[in-house]
Design a protein around this motif. Sequence first.
Motif, mmCIF file in Angstrom:
data_model
loop_
_atom_site.group_PDB
_atom_site.id
_atom_site.type_symbol
_atom_site.label_atom_id
_atom_site.label_comp_id
_atom_site.label_asym_id
_atom_site.label_seq_id
_atom_site.Cartn_x
_atom_site.Cartn_y
_atom_site.Cartn_z
ATOM 1 N N GLY A 165 7.732 3.046 -2.724
ATOM 2 C CA GLY A 165 7.913 1.699 -2.790
ATOM 3 C C GLY A 165 7.255 1.448 -4.404
ATOM 4 O O GLY A 165 8.485 1.679 -5.126
ATOM 5 N N ASN A 166 6.383 0.862 -4.180
ATOM 6 C CA ASN A 166 5.627 0.149 -5.559
ATOM 7 C C ASN A 166 4.944 1.088 -5.853
ATOM 8 O O ASN A 166 4.394 0.835 -7.715
ATOM 9 C CB ASN A 166 5.082 -1.274 -4.950
ATOM 10 C CG ASN A 166 6.723 -2.371 -4.750
ATOM 11 O OD1 ASN A 166 7.257 -2.364 -5.244
ATOM 12 N ND2 ASN A 166 6.349 -3.518 -3.914
ATOM 13 N N SER A 167 4.713 2.232 -5.434
ATOM 14 C CA SER A 167 3.408 3.023 -5.793
ATOM 15 C C SER A 167 3.862 4.269 -6.780
ATOM 16 O O SER A 167 5.089 4.252 -5.376
ATOM 17 C CB SER A 167 3.028 3.004 -4.701
ATOM 18 O OG SER A 167 1.901 4.524 -4.988
#
Length: 264
Positions: A165-167
Amino acid sequence: LAKNVKFFMQSHNIKSKTDDIDAQAIAQMGLERKLKLWQPGSTRMRVLKHLCRERTMLQAEQTTVKNQSHAWKYTYKPEKSILKRLENRLSFIKEQIQEIEQEIQSIVKNDQELAQRVANVCTIKGVGLLSAIVIIAETNGFALFNNKAQLISYAGYDVVRKQSGNSEAKTRISKKGNKNIRKALFFPATTASRFNTKMKSTYEKISERTAIKMKGNVAVQRKMLILIYTIYKNNIPYDENYQYDKERNETQKNKAESIINCPA
Protein backbone atom coordinates in the motif's frame (compact mmCIF):
# COMPACT_ATOMS: atom_id res chain seq x y z
CA LEU A 1 18.47 -26.68 -0.66
CA ALA A 2 16.54 -27.90 2.37
CA LYS A 3 14.73 -24.58 2.76
CA ASN A 4 13.36 -24.87 -0.80
CA VAL A 5 11.77 -28.20 0.11
CA LYS A 6 10.37 -26.61 3.27
CA PHE A 7 8.78 -23.72 1.36
CA PHE A 8 7.45 -26.14 -1.27
CA MET A 9 5.69 -28.13 1.46
CA GLN A 10 4.30 -24.96 3.01
CA SER A 11 2.93 -23.84 -0.37
CA HIS A 12 0.99 -27.13 -0.53
CA ASN A 13 -0.33 -26.60 3.01
CA ILE A 14 1.44 -29.71 4.32
CA LYS A 15 1.47 -29.34 8.09
CA SER A 16 2.52 -32.79 9.33
CA LYS A 17 6.12 -33.95 9.12
CA THR A 18 7.09 -37.60 8.86
CA ASP A 19 9.64 -39.48 6.79
CA ASP A 20 6.94 -40.72 4.41
CA ILE A 21 5.41 -37.25 3.95
CA ASP A 22 8.85 -35.68 3.41
CA ALA A 23 9.78 -38.34 0.84
CA GLN A 24 6.50 -37.85 -1.03
CA ALA A 25 6.93 -34.03 -1.03
CA ILE A 26 10.52 -34.26 -2.30
CA ALA A 27 9.45 -36.67 -5.07
CA GLN A 28 6.58 -34.35 -6.05
CA MET A 29 8.93 -31.36 -6.09
CA GLY A 30 11.34 -33.27 -8.33
CA LEU A 31 8.52 -34.03 -10.78
CA GLU A 32 7.07 -30.51 -10.86
CA ARG A 33 10.26 -28.44 -10.91
CA LYS A 34 13.30 -28.42 -13.16
CA LEU A 35 16.05 -28.95 -10.61
CA LYS A 36 19.76 -28.94 -11.34
CA LEU A 37 21.80 -31.92 -10.22
CA TRP A 38 24.02 -31.24 -7.23
CA GLN A 39 27.71 -31.06 -8.11
CA PRO A 40 30.30 -31.70 -5.38
CA GLY A 41 33.06 -29.16 -4.93
CA SER A 42 36.66 -29.98 -5.68
CA THR A 43 38.67 -31.68 -2.95
CA ARG A 44 41.21 -28.85 -2.82
CA MET A 45 38.55 -26.18 -2.39
CA ARG A 46 36.78 -28.21 0.28
CA VAL A 47 40.00 -28.58 2.27
CA LEU A 48 40.74 -24.85 1.95
CA LYS A 49 37.23 -23.97 3.08
CA HIS A 50 37.49 -26.17 6.17
CA LEU A 51 40.91 -24.75 7.04
CA CYS A 52 39.66 -21.16 6.69
CA ARG A 53 36.65 -21.87 8.86
CA GLU A 54 38.82 -23.53 11.49
CA ARG A 55 41.08 -20.47 11.47
CA THR A 56 38.07 -18.19 11.96
CA MET A 57 36.90 -20.34 14.87
CA LEU A 58 40.34 -20.20 16.51
CA GLN A 59 40.51 -16.42 16.07
CA ALA A 60 37.18 -16.06 17.87
CA GLU A 61 38.45 -18.33 20.64
CA GLN A 62 41.66 -16.31 20.83
CA THR A 63 39.68 -13.10 21.36
CA THR A 64 37.66 -14.75 24.15
CA VAL A 65 40.78 -15.99 25.95
CA LYS A 66 42.44 -12.57 25.58
CA ASN A 67 39.45 -10.91 27.23
CA GLN A 68 39.46 -13.47 30.03
CA SER A 69 43.19 -12.99 30.56
CA HIS A 70 42.78 -9.21 30.69
CA ALA A 71 39.92 -9.51 33.19
CA TRP A 72 41.90 -11.85 35.47
CA LYS A 73 45.05 -9.74 35.21
CA TYR A 74 43.35 -6.62 36.55
CA THR A 75 41.15 -8.28 39.15
CA TYR A 76 41.86 -7.97 42.86
CA LYS A 77 44.72 -10.31 43.85
CA PRO A 78 44.67 -12.51 40.73
CA GLU A 79 45.75 -16.14 40.95
CA LYS A 80 49.05 -16.57 39.10
CA SER A 81 48.23 -20.17 38.19
CA ILE A 82 45.07 -19.07 36.34
CA LEU A 83 46.94 -16.37 34.43
CA LYS A 84 49.64 -18.85 33.47
CA ARG A 85 47.10 -21.33 32.09
CA LEU A 86 45.39 -18.59 30.10
CA GLU A 87 48.73 -17.47 28.64
CA ASN A 88 49.58 -21.08 27.73
CA ARG A 89 46.20 -21.42 26.03
CA LEU A 90 46.81 -18.24 24.06
CA SER A 91 50.21 -19.48 22.93
CA PHE A 92 48.71 -22.80 21.84
CA ILE A 93 45.95 -21.08 19.83
CA LYS A 94 48.49 -18.80 18.13
CA GLU A 95 50.59 -21.82 17.15
CA GLN A 96 47.54 -23.54 15.67
CA ILE A 97 46.56 -20.45 13.68
CA GLN A 98 50.09 -20.20 12.28
CA GLU A 99 50.04 -23.90 11.42
CA ILE A 100 46.76 -23.50 9.52
CA GLU A 101 48.04 -20.46 7.62
CA GLN A 102 51.17 -22.35 6.59
CA GLU A 103 49.05 -25.28 5.41
CA ILE A 104 46.85 -22.95 3.33
CA GLN A 105 49.89 -21.32 1.74
CA SER A 106 51.36 -24.74 0.97
CA ILE A 107 48.17 -25.93 -0.77
CA VAL A 108 48.01 -22.78 -2.90
CA LYS A 109 51.71 -22.94 -3.75
CA ASN A 110 51.43 -26.54 -4.96
CA ASP A 111 48.66 -25.65 -7.43
CA GLN A 112 50.22 -23.45 -10.12
CA GLU A 113 46.94 -22.36 -11.73
CA LEU A 114 45.29 -21.54 -8.39
CA ALA A 115 48.42 -19.69 -7.25
CA GLN A 116 48.35 -17.54 -10.39
CA ARG A 117 44.67 -16.68 -10.02
CA VAL A 118 45.08 -15.88 -6.32
CA ALA A 119 48.08 -13.68 -7.11
CA ASN A 120 45.95 -11.74 -9.60
CA VAL A 121 43.18 -11.28 -7.03
CA CYS A 122 45.74 -10.03 -4.49
CA THR A 123 46.68 -7.17 -6.84
CA ILE A 124 43.45 -5.48 -5.69
CA LYS A 125 44.29 -2.92 -3.02
CA GLY A 126 43.13 -4.20 0.36
CA VAL A 127 42.85 -7.89 -0.58
CA GLY A 128 45.38 -10.19 1.06
CA LEU A 129 46.11 -13.87 0.53
CA LEU A 130 43.90 -15.21 3.33
CA SER A 131 40.95 -12.94 2.46
CA ALA A 132 41.16 -14.04 -1.18
CA ILE A 133 41.36 -17.73 -0.23
CA VAL A 134 38.29 -17.49 2.02
CA ILE A 135 36.18 -15.99 -0.78
CA ILE A 136 37.48 -18.40 -3.44
CA ALA A 137 37.08 -21.47 -1.22
CA GLU A 138 33.59 -20.54 0.00
CA THR A 139 32.43 -20.22 -3.62
CA ASN A 140 34.26 -23.35 -4.84
CA GLY A 141 36.33 -21.21 -7.18
CA PHE A 142 33.12 -19.54 -8.50
CA ALA A 143 32.39 -22.79 -10.35
CA LEU A 144 28.62 -22.79 -9.81
CA PHE A 145 27.94 -19.16 -10.76
CA ASN A 146 26.92 -18.11 -14.26
CA ASN A 147 26.69 -14.39 -13.57
CA LYS A 148 27.38 -11.71 -10.98
CA ALA A 149 23.77 -11.57 -9.77
CA GLN A 150 23.92 -15.20 -8.59
CA LEU A 151 27.13 -14.51 -6.69
CA ILE A 152 25.70 -11.38 -5.04
CA SER A 153 22.62 -13.32 -3.93
CA TYR A 154 24.74 -16.22 -2.64
CA ALA A 155 26.76 -13.83 -0.47
CA GLY A 156 23.65 -12.07 0.86
CA TYR A 157 24.36 -8.69 -0.75
CA ASP A 158 21.18 -8.71 -2.84
CA VAL A 159 18.88 -5.78 -2.08
CA VAL A 160 15.38 -6.57 -0.77
CA ARG A 161 12.39 -4.27 -0.87
CA LYS A 162 9.23 -4.44 1.25
CA GLN A 163 6.20 -2.41 0.18
CA SER A 164 2.49 -2.71 0.92
CA GLY A 165 0.00 0.00 0.00
CA ASN A 166 1.38 3.37 1.08
CA SER A 167 3.83 1.78 3.48
CA GLU A 168 7.33 1.04 2.27
CA ALA A 169 10.35 0.09 4.35
CA LYS A 170 13.87 1.16 3.51
CA THR A 171 15.71 -1.14 1.14
CA ARG A 172 18.51 -3.21 2.64
CA ILE A 173 20.67 -6.21 1.84
CA SER A 174 19.04 -9.58 2.53
CA LYS A 175 21.96 -11.12 4.49
CA LYS A 176 20.45 -14.47 3.48
CA GLY A 177 23.66 -15.89 2.19
CA ASN A 178 27.17 -16.97 3.06
CA LYS A 179 28.17 -14.91 6.11
CA ASN A 180 31.81 -16.05 5.85
CA ILE A 181 32.20 -14.12 2.58
CA ARG A 182 30.76 -10.94 4.08
CA LYS A 183 32.97 -11.30 7.15
CA ALA A 184 36.08 -11.84 5.00
CA LEU A 185 35.35 -8.71 2.95
CA PHE A 186 34.91 -6.28 5.86
CA PHE A 187 38.56 -5.38 6.49
CA PRO A 188 39.57 -5.41 2.78
CA ALA A 189 36.69 -3.00 2.10
CA THR A 190 37.82 -0.78 4.98
CA THR A 191 41.34 -0.61 3.52
CA ALA A 192 40.09 -0.09 -0.04
CA SER A 193 37.87 2.77 1.16
CA ARG A 194 41.02 4.64 2.13
CA PHE A 195 43.58 3.72 -0.53
CA ASN A 196 41.64 2.68 -3.66
CA THR A 197 40.50 5.78 -5.56
CA LYS A 198 37.34 4.30 -7.07
CA MET A 199 36.32 2.43 -3.91
CA LYS A 200 36.93 5.56 -1.85
CA SER A 201 34.64 7.52 -4.16
CA THR A 202 31.87 4.92 -3.75
CA TYR A 203 32.32 4.81 0.02
CA GLU A 204 32.17 8.60 0.41
CA LYS A 205 29.15 8.95 -1.90
CA ILE A 206 27.08 6.33 -0.06
CA SER A 207 28.19 7.49 3.40
CA GLU A 208 27.31 11.13 2.67
CA ARG A 209 23.94 10.24 1.16
CA THR A 210 22.84 7.91 3.98
CA ALA A 211 24.89 9.36 6.88
CA ILE A 212 25.74 5.73 7.78
CA LYS A 213 29.36 4.71 7.26
CA MET A 214 28.59 0.99 7.44
CA LYS A 215 26.37 1.27 4.34
CA GLY A 216 29.31 2.77 2.49
CA ASN A 217 31.48 -0.12 3.64
CA VAL A 218 28.88 -2.68 2.49
CA ALA A 219 28.68 -1.00 -0.93
CA VAL A 220 32.46 -1.33 -1.25
CA GLN A 221 32.29 -4.98 -0.13
CA ARG A 222 29.77 -5.69 -2.90
CA LYS A 223 31.93 -4.00 -5.54
CA MET A 224 35.04 -5.84 -4.35
CA LEU A 225 33.27 -9.21 -4.52
CA ILE A 226 32.28 -8.55 -8.14
CA LEU A 227 35.82 -7.39 -8.88
CA ILE A 228 37.36 -10.52 -7.33
CA TYR A 229 34.94 -12.69 -9.32
CA THR A 230 35.82 -10.95 -12.61
CA ILE A 231 39.58 -11.07 -12.04
CA TYR A 232 39.55 -14.71 -10.92
CA LYS A 233 37.41 -15.83 -13.86
CA ASN A 234 39.43 -13.92 -16.47
CA ASN A 235 42.77 -14.71 -14.78
CA ILE A 236 44.08 -11.16 -15.21
CA PRO A 237 45.69 -8.73 -12.72
CA TYR A 238 43.77 -5.74 -11.43
CA ASP A 239 44.17 -2.47 -13.35
CA GLU A 240 42.83 0.51 -11.42
CA ASN A 241 42.72 2.65 -14.57
CA TYR A 242 41.09 0.01 -16.78
CA GLN A 243 37.67 1.65 -16.99
CA TYR A 244 39.19 5.10 -17.41
CA ASP A 245 41.47 3.91 -20.23
CA LYS A 246 38.57 2.08 -21.87
CA GLU A 247 36.36 5.19 -21.83
CA ARG A 248 39.23 7.39 -23.08
CA ASN A 249 40.00 5.01 -25.97
CA GLU A 250 36.31 4.87 -26.88
CA THR A 251 36.12 8.68 -26.89
CA GLN A 252 39.22 8.97 -29.06
CA LYS A 253 37.85 6.32 -31.43
CA ASN A 254 34.54 8.16 -31.81
CA LYS A 255 36.37 11.43 -32.35
CA ALA A 256 38.57 9.90 -35.05
CA GLU A 257 35.55 8.38 -36.78
CA SER A 258 33.73 11.72 -36.75
CA ILE A 259 36.73 13.41 -38.36
CA ILE A 260 37.00 10.71 -41.02
CA ASN A 261 33.30 10.80 -41.79
CA CYS A 262 33.14 14.58 -41.75
CA PRO A 263 32.29 15.91 -45.26
CA ALA A 264 35.00 17.94 -46.94
